[in-house]
Structure formats: structure tokens, C-alpha cells
Design an enzyme around this catalytic site. Structure first.
Site, short mmCIF file in Angstrom:
data_model
loop_
_atom_site.label_atom_id
_atom_site.label_comp_id
_atom_site.label_asym_id
_atom_site.label_seq_id
_atom_site.Cartn_x
_atom_site.Cartn_y
_atom_site.Cartn_z
CB CYS A 1 -0.96 -0.01 1.19
SG CYS A 1 -2.14 -1.39 1.13
CG HIS B 1 -3.38 2.99 1.92
ND1 HIS B 1 -3.77 2.56 0.67
CD2 HIS B 1 -3.53 1.93 2.75
CE1 HIS B 1 -4.12 1.29 0.74
NE2 HIS B 1 -3.99 0.89 1.98
CG ASN C 1 -6.74 -1.34 0.59
OD1 ASN C 1 -6.04 -0.77 -0.24
ND2 ASN C 1 -6.23 -1.92 1.66
#
Length: 338
Positions: A122, A263, A293
């Protein structure tokens, strides 16, 4: 022999364009209710996610990345032949080799360029952004494409309710160029890795430790495995720490920031971080409800959302923050220059 050295160049780098791509297929929480033992209320309360976009089966990450790059180049009004380097941040490459960047280069028809993939989960985009920035700042290249792209549906077990609710597919791309007179661009960054958390979020098989075998496939070791509690605690702590370091090192306060683009792992993580920092809701970009996500794509996708919603203007101070598997941590402070 008369060796001729190129003169050293010192200049600043800026983001000059942003492009995104999201597959059209949508997987809603209602769809997931028919697949696993879960429900919309539970998912929204714990993650903030209402839907996520999924690529068609068999669609590789290079296709998503290429579309985002095309969008970025079109918005800047330049041809792919002007690009000096392509960096793709991803944990779902088309294959272990060749690099996805090679496939994107071929898809774009970007002659006379080079590139590579960067794996930091990520934090892949924030890490790739700094590598690209240094190539521009050093004078090595005038135009660098930095892409964050992941096809998480390809490594998600849709019988595992703890992970299948979280992830979506997408790609985002930025163009890095030298700053013009009076521009500041990328200001500072802080990165960190903590390998002690490696087992808390991983895909166990497919590498040299556990090569693909009948056993690894039967044991579902080629899918995402996550210790949610450990990841949550680490992410909240490190998102706050990374943000505070950027503010302190550069002599600014939270009120000086126009926007935090974090994020998008979990809405609760983002809101807990913002609350600890004393940020106002309007200072934080959240689009996880629409996309889930998307790992390496979340931050450039967030930039795209901020542009669409008119939340960024020339001169704004922006902070990017990420925490990912590894564990990886990344933060970047920049001034918006377009």
C-alpha cells in the site's frame, strides 16, 4: 582518453498531471451478502466501504496501469514518446517477470524509455513517487510516469469474509516534471519499513519460500492473509507519526495543510488518524466508500477524486500518507502546482 562528464543538475520536481482508471464492474455490499456470511451494515461500520470495482477475470494489472497512464498523458497533452522512465508500484504484477512496467511501455508505444516495478504494497505509490522525483531532480529525466496499480481481485479469496470485503481494482498515474520558476513541487518525504510485521499481511505462496504446488493451491496460500487487529493498530500509530514528522520537519502545522490524502485501507483508520492530529473533516480525502482498498492505486486515485471535487488548487499544501504490508510506511509533503 578524454572522459567528458555531464554537469550535475539540481532542481525540484513537481506533479504536472494526474490520470486514473477504474474498471466499470461494481461489487456492492449487497452482492457480498449473497457470497459470504456478512451484511452491508457490518461492512460499512467497520470499514466504510459500500462498493468496490473489479476488473473482468483475466484482465491484468498492466491493462489498468496503461489506461491510467493514457489518461494522465492526455490531460497533460503530451505523447508517450516524451517519457524518460516508467515506474509501476504494484503487488499484483501480470507475472513475476517481465516487469509490468515493460508491458505498460509496450502498450503505450513509449519508445526510448526504461522502467521497473516497485513492490511496497500500500506504500508502493509513495515510494515510487520519491524514486521518480529523484530521477527528475538529478536531471536524469525531464518526464517520469509514476503509476500505482493493483488488481486485488486476482489474489482475493471470495470465501474469506475478513478480506474479500476490503479490496478493489484500480490504477492511478502521475507525471513528474521539473518545477518552473517560483514553483516548489515535492518538498519532503519520510519512509520506513518494519519487517517484524511481515506475517501480519501477506500472500504466503508464489515466491521462493513457498513455490506454487498442489499443496499451496489447496491451502489457499496464493490469496491475501491478514491479521486485522495488528494491521489496524500499526496503521493508526504510523499514519499519525509519519504526518507529524512531515509537519515538524518543515515548520508547519495541521492548519497549514489544505488536504491529507491517505491510503484508503479502512475509514476508521483514516478518521482515527485525523482525530489524533486535530484535523477538520474537510482537510481529509476519503473515497474508500466508492472504491475500497485498491492498494497501490489508492493515493493517485484520491488525487483524481480531489481534482474532480474541486478540492485542490495551485499552491495548496498536500500531504500523502501510507502504511502497507511489510510493514511499509510512507509520507510525502508537496505543493500542488497545477
Amino acid at each position: 582518453m578524454s572522459l567528458q562528464l555531464k554537469p550535475r543538475v539540481a532542481r525540484r520536481a513537481k506533479i504536472s498531471s494526474v490520470g486514473t482508471y477504474v474498471p466499470p464492474n461494481i461489487l456492492t455490499n449487497a452482492d457480498l451478502e449473497r457470497m459470504v456470511d456478512t451484511n452491508d451494515r457490518w461492512i460499512v461500520e467497520r470499514t466504510g466501504i459500500r462498493e468496490r470495482h473489479l476488473a473482468e477475470p483475466g484482465t491484468p494489472t498492466s491493462v489498468l496501469a496503461t489506461e491510467a497512464a493514457k489518461d494522465c498523458l492526455q490531460r497533460r497533452g503530451i505523447d508517450a514518446s516524451e517519457i524518460g522512465c516508467i515506474i509501476v508500484g504494484t503487488v499484483t504484477p501480470d507475472m513475476l517477470f517481465p516487469a509490468t512496467a515493460c508491458l505498460v511501455q509496450n502498450n503505450l508505444g513509449a519508445a526510448n524509455t526504461w522502467g521497473f516495478d516497485l513492490s511496497a504494497a500500500c506504500s508502493a505509490f509513495t515510494y515510487s513517487l520519491q524514486v521518480g522525483a529523484k530521477l527528475v531532480e538529478s536531471g536524469a529525466h525531464d518526464k517520469v510516469l509514476v503509476i500505482g496499480a493493483d488488481t486485488m481481485s486476482s489474489i482475493t479469496d471470495y470465501t474469506d469474509r475478513s478480506t474479500c470485503i476490503l479490496f478493489g481494482d484500480a490504477a492511478g498515474c502521475v507525471l513528474l516534471e521539473p518545477c518552473g520558476e517560483g514553483e516548489v513541487g515535492l518538498i519532503d518525504f519520510w519512509h520506513e519499513i518494519d519487517g517484524s510485521g511481515g506475517d501480519s499481511l501477506c500472500m504466503p505462496a508464489g515466491g521462493s519460500l513457498h513455490p506454487a504446488s498442489v499443496q499451496t493451491v489447496q491451502s489457499k496460500m496464493h490469496f491475501i492473509k491478514q491479521d486485522g487487529s495488528t494491521v489496524y493498530k500499526f496503521a493508526v500509530r504510523k499514519m499519525q507519526e509519519a504526518t507529524e514528522r512531515m509537519l515538524e520537519r518543515n515548520g508547519i502545522t495541521v492548519s497549514d495543510l489544505k488536504l491529507l490524502i491517505p491510503h484508503q485501507a479502512n475509514r476508521r483508520i483514516i478518521e482515527a488518524t485525523a482525530e489524533r492530529l486535530g484535523m477538520q473533516p474537510g482537510q481529509v480525502l476519503i473515497n474508500i466508500d466508492r472504491y475500497g482498498n485498491t492498494v497501490g492505486a489508492t493515493i493517485p486515485l484520491g488525487m483524481g477524486t480531489a481534482i474532480e471535487e474541486g478540492r485542490l488548487k495551485n499552491g495548496d499544501l498536500v500531504l500523502l500518507a501510507s502504511v502497507g504490508a511489510g510493514f511499509t510506511v510512507g509520507a510525502t509533503l508537496l505543493r500542488w502546482e497545477f
